[in-house]
Scaffold this motif. Sequence first.
Motif, PDB file in Angstrom:
ATOM      1  N   THR A   3       1.077  -0.844   0.377  1.00 14.38           N
ATOM      2  CA  THR A   3      -0.036   0.031  -0.402  1.00 14.38           C
ATOM      3  C   THR A   3       0.915   0.962   0.167  1.00 14.38           C
ATOM      4  N   ARG A   4       1.999   1.172   0.797  1.00 13.67           N
ATOM      5  CA  ARG A   4       2.340   2.670   1.023  1.00 13.67           C
ATOM      6  C   ARG A   4       3.244   2.771  -0.109  1.00 13.67           C
ATOM      7  N   VAL A   5       3.710   1.435  -0.732  1.00 14.75           N
ATOM      8  CA  VAL A   5       4.684   2.233  -1.967  1.00 14.75           C
ATOM      9  C   VAL A   5       4.161   2.431  -3.290  1.00 14.75           C
ATOM     10  N   SER A   6       2.614   1.812  -3.282  1.00 19.43           N
ATOM     11  CA  SER A   6       1.656   2.076  -4.313  1.00 19.43           C
ATOM     12  C   SER A   6       1.340   3.665  -4.388  1.00 19.43           C
ATOM     13  N   GLU A   7       0.867   3.677  -2.714  1.00 18.10           N
ATOM     14  CA  GLU A   7       0.351   5.690  -2.637  1.00 18.10           C
ATOM     15  C   GLU A   7       1.752   6.510  -3.222  1.00 18.10           C
ATOM     16  N   VAL A   8       2.600   6.170  -2.971  1.00 18.82           N
ATOM     17  CA  VAL A   8       4.469   7.268  -3.790  1.00 18.82           C
ATOM     18  C   VAL A   8       3.975   7.138  -4.740  1.00 18.82           C
ATOM     19  N   VAL A   9       4.316   6.015  -5.307  1.00 22.73           N
ATOM     20  CA  VAL A   9       4.095   6.134  -7.063  1.00 22.73           C
ATOM     21  C   VAL A   9       2.849   6.433  -7.322  1.00 22.73           C
ATOM     22  N   LEU A  10       1.012   6.308  -6.267  1.00 21.09           N
ATOM     23  CA  LEU A  10       0.489   6.889  -7.524  1.00 21.09           C
ATOM     24  C   LEU A  10       0.342   8.252  -7.267  1.00 21.09           C
ATOM     25  N   ALA A  11       1.229   9.236  -6.401  1.00 24.75           N
ATOM     26  CA  ALA A  11       1.746  10.784  -6.065  1.00 24.75           C
ATOM     27  C   ALA A  11       2.167  10.913  -7.313  1.00 24.75           C
ATOM     28  N   ARG A  12       3.328  10.675  -7.737  1.00 24.65           N
ATOM     29  CA  ARG A  12       4.259  10.772  -8.564  1.00 24.65           C
ATOM     30  C   ARG A  12       3.629  11.007  -9.471  1.00 24.65           C
TER      31      ARG A  12
END
Lengths: 268, 302
Positions: free
Chosen positions: B272-281
């Motif tokens: 979830t955390r990784v997805s959050e970061v990638v989606l923010a980018r």
Amino acid sequence: MSCWDTVQKYAFQSIGYGERVLPKSDITLCDQFTLIGSGMMVNLYFGILAVMSGFIFANALAMAKFSGNPWTRKPAEWFIFLFRGSPLFIQFFFAYFLFIYLKGVAPIFGPLSAAWLGALIVLFLNTAAYSGEIFYGALLSIPKGDMEAADAYGLTGWSRFRKVMWPTMMRLAWPAYTNEAIFLFHATTLVYFSGFPVWRQQGDALYYAKYIADKTFNPFVPYPILAFYFILLTLLVILLFGLINKRLNRHLPQAQRSKVKYKPNLIR
Amino acid sequence: MRLHGKRPIIFSYCSDPSLLEGLKWLSCYLTTGKHMGFYVSFGTVLLLLAITAPAALAFGFGAAMLSRARLAPVSWIGKGYIAAVRGVPDIAFFLFFVIALDQGIEWLLHQARCPDWSDPIRQGNDFVVCDIAKMPLGTSPQWIHETYGFALAVLTFAIVFGAFAGNVLYGAMSSVPRAQIETAEAYGMTRRQAFWRILVPQMWVYALPGLSNLWMVLIKATPLLFLLGVEDIVYWARELGGSKMARFTDYPHGDWRMWYFLVLLVFYLAFTRVSEVVLARITLKLSHGQATVGGEAQRKAA
């Protein structure tokens, strides 16, 4: 056997009254409606208690996350991330095996491994995290003018929170919170599929629906019945929360009132 | 039956686990054949996501297009599909579709392959089709059964999440400024041209917040694969974590299911955390140069 007999036999099956053995063959439509309806009581039990207790904790969480003190903010942030960032299904499993382990350590933890308490605790923590995030978002969007007005009136501390911040936060958060409550009721169907054992075949609505679908090998009747009950429940929740929403918005002019809209788009 | 197979042995010192201790024991324990199955099942989850995400998007696109249809009954189909899936607990849909799809496929095959069959298909509590209409055929090897089960699961996921995606895309299509379509019409484009050349390329910015939310939701729905009978991470965590006695295995241990599920919990949190970061980018990138608040903020910062 008439339908009324069936109702008398199975209506309270899920909470341990009436016939204990489920029908094995010749399951009629009446049996299905009664059993699944009986199971709905368990969903209501989990849903209502979790929403009510979760509401209080969610308020505390939102305040903690909003506060400037890192000693309260950080734990709240982590708690919310922990429960919102992982699937409820896995949370149930983990909690169940944790409770089993605790039971081995000290017998006082025995009741935790039963669904009525253990699953309720998980649902309570889960909904508190989701609602806490909603309330926190609402806190952030309180209009600046409201706070300035409070300052102008000389309100500080607790009375400022009690009289200005909290009512506005509730008002802003309510439409989203309604959807959260609906979704929590939906999530209660996961309980008996995630480790927590069914005791004496007293399960929730989905447990009975699956039991019937497995016995009759026909999913086209029990699942639509389940859907019917849940749509009914959803409408009821919308009605109830809509009334509260009306009260929260009663001081505003008609055009500015926010409406509760059914808009769930999350899975736990 | 030995629950932990002796092969394949990765480390040479693992030939007699009863003599091992501490980290060495653990390294042997974590590389047993069964554990390899556990690690592979993480791949199953990722594979499911990789197939389901585009499939759900396609279903959603179809549903959104149907909902926009000018013919009222057609738009009711699209709207009804979206409303029905969203109004009922998803897990009920998962349980329902997996049987319903299976029976539907067998029924169709039965009609096609055994037209002379006279007995009713529903006989009391049984669902009887002729042997060559069984899916998969009783004679098929194991991997076909597994693939069929997985394919049903993917289809079920796509149907359920298609409705969610349909809702997001329908909203996004309505968010594209009306002036854009009017301009297209002024250029003499047909309705179809305006849709494909003007509306569809522009709607993604509006759909992105909803779709990122949906992606998070999809990640968190993957453990439900277990309910659909696929041997996924939940299955293996229960299987491997349960207490094992020395009589049946080289690696006896108590009830470790709590720890296995803790690993799953951490896996999902990290994902979830990784997805959050990638989606923010991605959001940042897509808002670049857009006439939105996000795009304006970037312009001012530069």
